[in-house]
Design a protein around this motif. Sequence first.
Motif, PDB file in Angstrom:
ATOM      1  N   ARG A 102      80.516  -0.032 112.967  1.00 42.68           N
ATOM      2  CA  ARG A 102      79.061  -0.200 112.995  1.00 42.68           C
ATOM      3  C   ARG A 102      78.462   0.450 114.242  1.00 42.68           C
ATOM      4  O   ARG A 102      77.426   1.127 114.170  1.00 42.68           O
ATOM      5  N   ARG A 103      79.116   0.245 115.366  1.00 43.72           N
ATOM      6  CA  ARG A 103      78.624   0.857 116.612  1.00 43.72           C
ATOM      7  C   ARG A 103      78.624   2.378 116.493  1.00 43.72           C
ATOM      8  O   ARG A 103      77.644   3.049 116.872  1.00 43.72           O
ATOM      9  N   ALA A 104      79.721   2.929 115.971  1.00 50.18           N
ATOM     10  CA  ALA A 104      79.845   4.378 115.885  1.00 50.18           C
ATOM     11  C   ALA A 104      78.763   4.982 114.984  1.00 50.18           C
ATOM     12  O   ALA A 104      78.157   6.013 115.311  1.00 50.18           O
ATOM     13  N   VAL A 105      78.519   4.325 113.849  1.00 47.38           N
ATOM     14  CA  VAL A 105      77.534   4.855 112.892  1.00 47.38           C
ATOM     15  C   VAL A 105      76.113   4.626 113.380  1.00 47.38           C
ATOM     16  O   VAL A 105      75.290   5.552 113.408  1.00 47.38           O
ATOM     17  N   GLU A 106      75.809   3.407 113.774  1.00 47.65           N
ATOM     18  CA  GLU A 106      74.423   3.047 114.088  1.00 47.65           C
ATOM     19  C   GLU A 106      73.965   3.550 115.447  1.00 47.65           C
ATOM     20  O   GLU A 106      72.792   3.907 115.614  1.00 47.65           O
ATOM     21  N   GLU A 107      74.874   3.630 116.418  1.00 51.59           N
ATOM     22  CA  GLU A 107      74.474   4.035 117.763  1.00 51.59           C
ATOM     23  C   GLU A 107      74.814   5.486 118.075  1.00 51.59           C
ATOM     24  O   GLU A 107      74.119   6.119 118.876  1.00 51.59           O
ATOM     25  N   SER A 108      75.867   6.018 117.455  1.00 49.47           N
ATOM     26  CA  SER A 108      76.322   7.367 117.820  1.00 49.47           C
ATOM     27  C   SER A 108      76.238   8.376 116.678  1.00 49.47           C
ATOM     28  O   SER A 108      76.648   9.522 116.859  1.00 49.47           O
ATOM     29  N   GLY A 109      75.758   7.958 115.519  1.00 49.71           N
ATOM     30  CA  GLY A 109      75.528   8.906 114.441  1.00 49.71           C
ATOM     31  C   GLY A 109      76.766   9.399 113.724  1.00 49.71           C
ATOM     32  O   GLY A 109      76.737  10.464 113.099  1.00 49.71           O
ATOM     33  N   PHE A 110      77.865   8.649 113.772  1.00 53.45           N
ATOM     34  CA  PHE A 110      79.066   9.035 113.024  1.00 53.45           C
ATOM     35  C   PHE A 110      78.741   9.034 111.531  1.00 53.45           C
ATOM     36  O   PHE A 110      77.968   8.209 111.054  1.00 53.45           O
ATOM     37  N   VAL A 111      79.360   9.956 110.784  1.00 47.57           N
ATOM     38  CA  VAL A 111      78.967  10.165 109.382  1.00 47.57           C
ATOM     39  C   VAL A 111      79.988   9.646 108.378  1.00 47.57           C
ATOM     40  O   VAL A 111      79.737   9.700 107.166  1.00 47.57           O
ATOM     41  N   ALA A 112      81.128   9.146 108.825  1.00 42.95           N
ATOM     42  CA  ALA A 112      82.172   8.688 107.905  1.00 42.95           C
ATOM     43  C   ALA A 112      83.220   7.925 108.699  1.00 42.95           C
ATOM     44  O   ALA A 112      83.220   7.910 109.941  1.00 42.95           O
ATOM     45  N   LEU A 113      84.129   7.293 107.948  1.00 42.18           N
ATOM     46  CA  LEU A 113      85.335   6.666 108.508  1.00 42.18           C
ATOM     47  C   LEU A 113      86.537   7.362 107.909  1.00 42.18           C
ATOM     48  O   LEU A 113      86.543   7.664 106.713  1.00 42.18           O
ATOM     49  N   ARG A 114      87.548   7.621 108.719  1.00 41.39           N
ATOM     50  CA  ARG A 114      88.812   8.140 108.188  1.00 41.39           C
ATOM     51  C   ARG A 114      89.962   7.271 108.670  1.00 41.39           C
ATOM     52  O   ARG A 114      90.075   6.979 109.866  1.00 41.39           O
ATOM     53  N   VAL A 115      90.807   6.863 107.731  1.00 44.00           N
ATOM     54  CA  VAL A 115      92.048   6.140 108.043  1.00 44.00           C
ATOM     55  C   VAL A 115      93.192   6.884 107.369  1.00 44.00           C
ATOM     56  O   VAL A 115      93.091   7.265 106.200  1.00 44.00           O
ATOM     57  N   ILE A 116      94.281   7.092 108.107  1.00 45.29           N
ATOM     58  CA  ILE A 116      95.455   7.804 107.615  1.00 45.29           C
ATOM     59  C   ILE A 116      96.504   6.765 107.205  1.00 45.29           C
ATOM     60  O   ILE A 116      97.169   6.165 108.060  1.00 45.29           O
ATOM     61  N   PRO A 117      96.707   6.523 105.908  1.00 40.75           N
ATOM     62  CA  PRO A 117      97.613   5.440 105.503  1.00 40.75           C
ATOM     63  C   PRO A 117      99.047   5.601 105.980  1.00 40.75           C
ATOM     64  O   PRO A 117      99.683   4.610 106.372  1.00 40.75           O
ATOM     65  N   TRP A 118      99.581   6.826 105.957  1.00 41.66           N
ATOM     66  CA  TRP A 118     100.979   6.984 106.362  1.00 41.66           C
ATOM     67  C   TRP A 118     101.182   6.671 107.837  1.00 41.66           C
ATOM     68  O   TRP A 118     102.264   6.273 108.253  1.00 41.66           O
ATOM     69  N   LEU A 119     100.131   6.832 108.636  1.00 45.83           N
ATOM     70  CA  LEU A 119     100.244   6.524 110.053  1.00 45.83           C
ATOM     71  C   LEU A 119     100.487   5.036 110.265  1.00 45.83           C
ATOM     72  O   LEU A 119     101.204   4.627 111.183  1.00 45.83           O
ATOM     73  N   ASN A 263      78.763  20.457  98.245  1.00 44.21           N
ATOM     74  CA  ASN A 263      79.304  19.125  97.957  1.00 44.21           C
ATOM     75  C   ASN A 263      79.418  18.285  99.221  1.00 44.21           C
ATOM     76  O   ASN A 263      79.072  17.096  99.229  1.00 44.21           O
ATOM     77  N   ALA A 264      79.889  18.882 100.300  1.00 40.44           N
ATOM     78  CA  ALA A 264      80.028  18.128 101.549  1.00 40.44           C
ATOM     79  C   ALA A 264      78.672  17.713 102.096  1.00 40.44           C
ATOM     80  O   ALA A 264      78.510  16.583 102.610  1.00 40.44           O
ATOM     81  N   ARG A 265      77.683  18.577 101.979  1.00 43.72           N
ATOM     82  CA  ARG A 265      76.351  18.231 102.471  1.00 43.72           C
ATOM     83  C   ARG A 265      75.795  17.014 101.730  1.00 43.72           C
ATOM     84  O   ARG A 265      75.166  16.129 102.317  1.00 43.72           O
ATOM     85  N   ARG A 266      76.063  16.971 100.425  1.00 37.21           N
ATOM     86  CA  ARG A 266      75.596  15.849  99.607  1.00 37.21           C
ATOM     87  C   ARG A 266      76.416  14.590  99.873  1.00 37.21           C
ATOM     88  O   ARG A 266      75.851  13.508 100.092  1.00 37.21           O
ATOM     89  N   VAL A 267      77.742  14.707  99.887  1.00 35.43           N
ATOM     90  CA  VAL A 267      78.619  13.538 100.011  1.00 35.43           C
ATOM     91  C   VAL A 267      78.460  12.867 101.370  1.00 35.43           C
ATOM     92  O   VAL A 267      78.435  11.628 101.475  1.00 35.43           O
ATOM     93  N   PHE A 268      78.340  13.678 102.439  1.00 33.82           N
ATOM     94  CA  PHE A 268      78.237  13.131 103.791  1.00 33.82           C
ATOM     95  C   PHE A 268      76.795  13.010 104.272  1.00 33.82           C
ATOM     96  O   PHE A 268      76.556  12.655 105.435  1.00 33.82           O
ATOM     97  N   ALA A 269      75.826  13.319 103.388  1.00 33.11           N
ATOM     98  CA  ALA A 269      74.402  13.215 103.734  1.00 33.11           C
ATOM     99  C   ALA A 269      74.088  13.977 105.012  1.00 33.11           C
ATOM    100  O   ALA A 269      73.427  13.461 105.929  1.00 33.11           O
ATOM    101  N   LEU A 270      74.546  15.213 105.098  1.00 34.36           N
ATOM    102  CA  LEU A 270      74.356  16.027 106.293  1.00 34.36           C
ATOM    103  C   LEU A 270      72.984  16.718 106.255  1.00 34.36           C
ATOM    104  O   LEU A 270      72.603  17.244 105.211  1.00 34.36           O
TER     105      LEU A 270
END
Length: 270
Positions: A102-119, A263-270
């Motif tokens: 929430r902090r990253a998106v709302e305060e710093s403008g992050f556009v997505a979350l990424r998690v690497i399952p194998w990690l 597609n990326a512009r639409r999916v990530f609302a860039l």
Amino acid sequence: MPVIDAWMQHPTPRHANHEMFESLRRWTGMETLDKPLPVEVTVAALEAADVEIGLAAAWYGPQGALIDNDEVAAFVEQSGGRLRAVAGADLARPMAAVRELRRAVEESGFVALRVIPWLWELPPTDRLYYPLYAACVDLGVPFCTQVGHTGPLRPSETGRPIPYIDQVALDFPELTIVCGHIGYPWTTEMIAVADKHANVFIDTSAYTARRYPPELVEYLRGRGRRKVLFGSNYPMITPSRALEHLDALNLDEETRELFLHGNARRVFAL
């Protein structure tokens, strides 16, 4: 034509030098870093391929952050608008992870979350992910993850599109899911899941254009033209190298535009 790179990272020495990437260094000739890489080097690599925006991600694993969210925010600030930030999360601390997202998106403008399952050696259906899925829906940002086998020296099972991505999409139909690395050797499964779920997409990171599986190329040329996004996996593969043989795919103008940036512009609302 402008390009948006849906999967990349500006590396730190903690990330680039990790022992699990030894196999990738062997395949690609990537070198370890003896000091931090200047952001200008990454920006130049993007500019060389007309990449308008690179989605630079954080990396969190059980042993800590290889690239943390604050580092990504600093890279974005230094990039002259060329980078946008994708958050990472510590699955072992789910409530703290939700607050950090929430902090990253709302305060710093992050556009997505990424998690690497194998990690984490935890499939995307593990209960530790689910608070983050709800937060992504609430915040209106996509969840990005890896599908297919692992190049790094970790087990590949967590990268299966069926049952894992399929089940998450059923449980969270409002969640936008971007599946990086094509899904090989389960590419047909990945295409089936993308067909089935309106909010599931595929990105081509970690593969050069001439190595895209034939079934993905056929999908991209036809019914999947609004479902497939370009990604490089820089610094393992530069965008220029990833796109070197794009013309050989014989994409029409509309498909090429959607794949490279629409597609990326639409999916990530860039």
